[in-house]
Structure formats: structure tokens, C-alpha cells
Design a protein around this motif. Structure first.
Motif: not given
Length: 95
Positions: A21, A23-24, A26-28, A30-32, A34
Motif C-alpha cells: 500500500t 509503495a502504491g 508513493g507511486r501515486e 510521484e505521478s501527481s 510530476r
């Protein structure tokens, strides 16, 4: 003994779920971030690489033309300065 293993198994499963969770998340994040940076930079008046290179090439051509014109002016000024001296040396010669 088996109950302790089951407790540890459940704890490990829960920790794996939390790690997945996080990790997800963190990816979200980072995407936001960017996307927000893209919007922020896109709203500014930055020049693209191709436009920059085109203006740079035009400036170089203008500098070259400027140097050529300076040389031409210098040549014309030298000819102009030499003409009156030649006319003074030969007063009867036609101009």
C-alpha cells in the motif's frame, strides 16, 4: 507453538500489505507531483529547444552579416579616403 506461527504469519501478511500500500501511495504521489510540475512549467513562457536553436542560428547569421557589412564599410571608407588624395595629386584629372 502453532498459534505463534499463525500470529507471525498474520503479522507478516499484514506488513506485506502495508508495504504494498505504501509503495502504491508513493507511486501515486510521484505521478501527481510530476503532473503538477508539468502544468506549472507549461504555464510559464519557456522556450522550447527547437525554438532556441532556431533563434541561435538566426543570431549567428546576423553576426556574420554584420561582420561582412563592417568589412564592406571599411573598404568603402578606405576607397573614399584615397580618392581625395588622388584628386589633389592630379588636379587636372577627371573625377
Amino acid at each position: 507453538m502453532q498459534s505463534e506461527n499463525r500470529l507471525f504469519d498474520d503479522l507478516v501478511k499484514m506488513m506485506n500489505g502495508v508495504a504494498g500500500t505504501m509503495a502504491g501511495v508513493g507511486r501515486e504521489a510521484e505521478s501527481s507531483m510530476r503532473e503538477r510540475m508539468r502544468e506549472w512549467v507549461g504555464g510559464m513562457d519557456f522556450v522550447g529547444r527547437d525554438e532556441f536553436e532556431a533563434v541561435k542560428a538566426m543570431a549567428a547569421a546576423a553576426r556574420d552579416e554584420n561582420e561582412a557589412l563592417k568589412a564592406r564599410i571599411a573598404t568603402l571608407e578606405a576607397k573614399s579616403a584615397a580618392k581625395p588624395r588622388a584628386a589633389k595629386a592630379n588636379p587636372g584629372a577627371p573625377s
